[in-house]
Write a protein that holds these residues in place. Structure first.
Motif: not given
Lengths: 800, 349
Positions: B112, B114, B215-217, B339-342, B346
């Motif tokens: 990822h 990140v 982003e909240w996380m 974090y949508a992980n499309d 990625l």
């Protein structure tokens, strides 16, 4: 906080361009979010003088106004009742962009005949100029407005939009910013005047003030002005308020707002005639007490909240908002002015409880110095007398139970050097602090005594003084060095190392890493976890989730991984293999949850052929297992797989992964019912590993096995066993023999001629000894023993 | 007078040469060998007949015949090599491939973005002697706020909108999702004595509506260095070095005063915008600078809270957002993509 530069210029000479001023303020800690300019949109609008007004020939309510601007005269049709000869006005030529007085939309002024008379332009109202909503009459400019000057030049301003940090309530005022500007540009500050004549009766004979809860109100100042005339405040004040983002209301209210913006102290004005028994009591609210605030809202109060009350009832929520009952209306003639100091935490609690944030509470909650209350009230009374008339009572009531000592800080030269990394010359230290309003006395041989000005409630310790010096001198001026001390001894980090290795191995194996949200919802968890687990060990819940989708801390990675898979399948029907390494949060009573480092992977879709097209062979359990086998092999862990069951997986296609008899993971096919609940209609395989259980096992160095110098004897053996006998059982038996160097399963077969209910397993076996060349007799003996044991333990028969 | 045998040798040689020129494969070459060097070849017959010649003739003919034999053998081996070379060349020629065709599919996995950015950030600090420590994401109010000088009812709490855990003790919610990694300053110092030099990565959470820059996380890295004689100059030098390692040696940095309750003096660091080289663009709000981390000297009260001697020890701390670093590196304009992980996103990294 919006600071118009024209207003700011009243307290300090601004000798820098706005950009540079903004840069210096930003570098010194008060970030300028934006530099706004007003007036730029006023093209083709300029200051004009009305030289004549005559009736419109065809309309009673319209008049013809002749205006002069720089030697030119023009006649326009005007509907405003207040237009009069001699006025200075804002005149728009044809083509100017204005706000339509009725629709509020921008519009271009076009030539028009109004009731038969050609109008050469327009005399503008405040609304048409976008200054306010006022459209009752034209905007009348001050008498000294220079005729012919573009309005943008005359009225336009540059406004700094500041992001003030919570430690600097003093910077929530124009004067506070002026002090910063003075220090940053070498200027000096002109304090606004606060002197006035006291022509009224002594205030002590007119009002009584009592503080019942002294802990919540360190100071309460009150002044009385009688005989005031309520009306609009003058244009200059309205302009400044508008530029700072505050709506003008009336002279008295505007003055309280103006002084708050000017010096940072919130004030409140009461209609004195509505204060029962001429008495102010600062007290906690009574249980069940309710008050209607100025915004017309019923506010249920409680004992933790401080109110300003008269003899009968609460008339204001202290530090937040006044009550509607004692509001200064246009009929008010006597104004009781409040300038008080309240406990910041109490204001903040009340503000939170009432869900009410005001300009006043935003200042009080950050902690103002009570000294400011007197400065502000004097300034406000002076402006009241100037702008609303009346007589000020003699004296100011000042109940001051919370008087503080002036803050003095002893700062050693050594401390400054240690914190800042350089030795500042004494004159520079003194000059910098003095420029900010601090007092600074050098006490030989090595220290300063620093006196903190009352408005700086954020400076308490020597390091605070260091920051003052650094931020004015500039952080860029401090030296730049590298750490010189000893590097601390290394601590082992097995958990982190394992996690990163796992990531590398699985990515190298062709899986895509994803990172999903830690918060999920019960519905998602219920799709993949048995109901009894959810009820016996309910996940932790967030009390204030942003949405019900993100309300619970996940106790498994499964749900979010399957959701991610499903969302990707919507636009890509192909082979997908995802993994996540993340934490799950298992609740523990009275403790922080156990955050378990976990790994999960999902895979679905067809194997690709030579041309990356689906080969028509969907992935199966053994593809999923392949990842785990690679993983454990690379980690050097010998795990075993055992038939198992799981709520979310297909029985008979689920294996538990064990390491030294302990369960460390799971692999299997996601139950079609579960897959369907995520809108997945194809086979999906899943694995999970609890990384925490692996940590103690990994990292041990692998022991070397010596290589035999003697030749191996290779041979294939096929046996027939019951279908219930597992490959692992047979493998274990064969490998237990000392001459068997390797046994590789290469075929599994069912069907004729193998009898029904049986299967054939074929192994390539390699016999080898470390110390001699094996003879045929030795190999024969070993083979016989193997077959005997297989026959005894799993009923195996050599396949002919 | 020329001996007749010599004349014959000459003929043999001419014939052999002519025929060899016509040989085009190994089979023909073998026939040629048999014809000209074989047992029944004319040359061999001459050689065998040497013994019956008078001594003088034998010497002349023998020398010439042997010379011819060596010559023919040499011609044979040369021709043999030529033919083999031609065969290999032909095989190679027939085996030409379209090298631009794709390789057989091998699944390509990726980390990822990140994770990738985080590793690079940590590696930069690790190489400067920092060690990685990790801690809980679900925290006590005490660590997240109180111990880092953000008491209840403090306005600075507004800087961190908090997600609270539904767990009540003494009429309060003491448990929360950490809003920053700063509680790790306390946890680390509780466990060890100076010198301290750590970085602490991890997820943090905010009660915050999402938009392209929120982003909240999110993932933060906290840093902390405490020792005798650590100053703002060390803070500047360490973070400057970090910025150059991560964003390139040519990057310039800017430190300005900022406020965080747990540091004094407080600072933030910006780098000149790597997308426009400091000229001003959309990403940097036309300022030419992009803020990448908050920092400062550890507040003496924070040191005192963990029992350190705040007179003897000083230190600096910093915190930076990993997603922000990844966004800058890759020119990503919407933080929500992480974090949508499309996979279409990625698989670009």
């Amino acid at each position: 906080m919006k600071v118009p530069l024209k207003w700011l210029g009243e307290y300090v000479d601004i000798n820098l361009p706005a950009q540079e001023l903004a840069r210096r303020l930003t570098m010194a800690g008060t970030e300028v979010d934006a530099i706004l300019t007003t007036g730029r949109e006023w093209e083709k609008i300029s200051v004009a003088q009305v030289v004549g007004v005559s009736p419109h020939p065809n309309a009673d309510r319209l008049r013809l106004a002749t205006v002069e601007l720089g030697g030119e005269q023009m006649t326009v049709v005007c509907g405003a009742p207040n237009v009069a000869p001699g006025q200075k006005v804002a005149f728009a030529r044809l083509g100017a962009e204005l706000i339509d007085g009725h629709s509020g939309q921008p519009t271009i002024l076009k030539a028009a005949k109004i009731r038969g008379v050609e109008s050469a332009g327009m005399v503008c109202s405040e609304k048409e100029l976008g200054l306010s909503d006022s459209h009752e009459g034209i905007l009348v400019l001050p008498e000294d407005a220079p005729v012919g000057m573009p309005l943008g030049q005359y009225l336009g301003d540059t406004i700094l939009d500041l992001d003030v940090t919570p430690n600097r309530p003093d910077c929530l005022s124009v004067l506070g910013i002026a002090r910063e500007v003075a220090a940053l540009s070498g200027g000096s500050v002109r304090e606004p005047p606060g002197d006035y004549q006291e022509l009224g009766q002594p205030i002590k004979e007119r009002v009584r003030v009592e503080i019942a809860d002294r802990d919540l109100c360190p100071r309460y100042c009150a002044a009385l002005i009688e005989g005031v005339q309520i009306g609009p405040s003058p244009p200059w004040m309205q302009e400044r308020l508008v530029a700072a983002g505050v709506r003008p209301i009336s002279n008295v209210v505007d003055i309280t707002n103006y002084v708050m913006l000017e010096v940072g102290q919130p004030l409140h004005s009461f209609d004195f005639s509505l204060i029962s028994d001429r008495k102010i009591i600062v007290r906690r609210a009574r249980p069940g007490e309710v008050m209607v605030t100025l915004d017309g809202t019923d506010r249920p109060l409680n004992h933790d909240m401080l109110v300003i009350a008269d003899a009968k009832e609460a008339v204001a929520v202290a530090g937040l908002m006044g009550g509607a009952a004692s509001e200064v209306s246009e009929n008010a003639t006597a104004i009781l002015l409040e300038s008080a100091n309240f406990n910041p935490a109490s204001i903040r609690r009340t503000s939170t409880a009432l869900k009410l944030r005001t300009d006043a509470s935003a200042r009080f909650e950050k902690g103002l110095n009570p000294e400011l209350a007197m400065v502000a009230i004097r300034r406000a009374v002076r402006l009241m007398l100037e702008l609303a008339g009346g007589r000020a009572a003699e004296g100011i009531i000042d109940v001051y139970p919370g008087k503080r000592r002036e803050t003095r800080i002893t700062v050693t030269q050594e401390r400054l050097r240690r914190v800042l990394g350089l030795q500042l010359p004494t004159p520079q230290v003194r000059q910098t602090l003095v420029s900010l309003g601090f007092g600074c006395r050098w006490v030989p041989p090595d220290r300063y005594v620093v006196r903190v000005p009352y408005w700086r409630t954020d400076v308490h310790i020597p390091d605070d003084v260091a920051e003052e010096l650094a931020r004015i001198i500039g952080y860029g001026e401090l030296p730049t060095t590298t750490l010189s001390g000893a590097i601390p001894p290394a601590q082992p980090q097995p958990s982190r190392e394992l996690r990163e290795r796992v990531r590398d191995i699985l990515a190298a194996a062709g899986m895509q890493e994803v990172i999903t949200y830690s918060l999920t919802n019960l519905e998602s968890l219920a799709k993949v976890l048995p109901p009894e687990e959810l009820s016996q060990r309910p996940p932790l819940r967030v009390t204030n989730p942003m949405s019900y989708q993100q309300e619970y801390l996940r106790t498994t990675l499964r749900a979010s991984l399957l959701e991610t898979l499903a969302s990707n399948l919507r636009h890509a029907q192909r082979r997908i293999a995802l993994f996540e390494v993340g934490r799950v949060y298992l609740p523990r009573p009275e403790e922080l949850p156990h955050e378990v480092e976990s790994l999960a992977g999902v895979g679905t879709g067809d194997q690709p052929d030579r041309w990356r097209q689906p080969r028509g062979e969907p992935v199966d359990l053994y593809d999923a297992k392949a990842y785990l086998e690679l993983l454990f092999n690379r980690l050097g862990l010998a795990v075993s797989y055992h038939d198992s069951e799981d709520f979310a997986l297909v029985p008979g296609r689920t294996a538990e992964v064990r390491l030294d008899g302990q369960r460390v993971g799971l692999v299997g096919q996601v139950h079609p019912r579960v897959a369907a609940s995520f809108d997945i209609e194809q086979d999906v395989y899943l694995f999970e590993v609890n990384l925490e259980t692996l940590v103690p096992q990994v990292g041990k160095p692998r022991l070397y096995q010596s290589l035999s110098r003697f030749p191996a004897v290779e041979e294939d053996i096929a046996i027939v066993v019951d279908e219930g006998v597992t490959a692992a059982q047979v493998q274990a038996i064969v490998e237990a023999f000392s001459l068997v160097q390797r046994a590789a399963l290469f075929d599994v077969y069912t069907g004729p001629p193998v009898p029904a209910g049986k299967k054939s397993l074929a192994y390539a076996i390699s016999y080898q000894s470390l110390d001699h060349t094996l003879t045929d007799a030795e190999v024969d003996r070993e083979r016989r023993r193997i077959l005997e044991r297989l026959s005894r333990e799993v009923g195996a028969v050599l396949r002919g | 007078m020329i001996l007749p045998q010599l004349q014959e040798l000459k003929e043999i040689e001419d014939k052999a040469r002519t025929e060899l020129a016509a040989v085009s494969d190994e089979e023909a070459l073998e026939s040629w060998r048999i014809a000209h060097l074989g047992r029944r070849s004319r040359l061999n017959i001459i050689l065998r007949g040497l013994a019956s010649l008078p001594i003088e003739e034998r010497r002349q003919v023998g020398a010439a015949a042997n010379r011819l034999r060596l010559e023919l053998e040499e011609m044979l081996s040369q021709r043999q090599a030529q033919l083999r070379e031609a065969t290999v060349t032909a095989v190679v020629e027939r085996g030409r491939l379209d090298v631009t065709l794709p390789g057989r599919p091998l699944a390509i996995g990726r980390l990822h973005p990140v994770t990738q950015a985080l590793r690079d950030i940590l590696a930069a600090f690790v190489s400067m002697g920092f060690q990685v420590f990790e801690g809980p994401e679900v925290e006590w109010d005490h660590y997240n706020f109180e111990a880092v000088r953000i008491p209840k009812d403090h306005p600075a709490r507004d800087m961190w909108d908090t997600l609270w855990i539904d767990y009540v003790r003494n009429d309060e919610y003491p448990m929360l999702l950490r809003t920053h990694t700063s509680p790790m300053q306390i946890r680390v110092m509780e466990q060890m004595q100076p010198p301290v030099r750590i970085v602490s990565p991890g997820k943090c959470y905010r009660h915050e509506a999402t938009d392209p820059t929120h982003e909240w996380m999110h993932t933060q890295v906290e840093g902390l260095a405490v020792d005798e004689n650590i100053s703002m100059a060390d803070l500047k030098g360490t973070l400057y070095e970090f910025a150059r390692r991560l964003f390139g040696r040519e990057r310039r940095v800017r430190f300005r005063c900022d406020y965080f309750p747990f540091v004094e003096p407080g600072a933030d660091m910006s780098i000149d915008c790597p997308l426009c080289d400091g000229q001003g663009c959309r990403a940097c709000g036309n300022s030419g600078w992009i803020e990448i981390l908050g920092a400062g000297m550890v507040h003496p009260e924070v040191l005192a809270n963990v029992g350190y001697d705040a007179e003897r020890y000083t230190g600096f701390a910093f915190g930076l957002g990993v997603e922000r670093v990844a966004m800058l590196r890759h020119g990503i304009e919407d933080i929500r993509l992480f974090y949508a992980n499309d996979l279409r996103f990625l698989e670009q990294f």
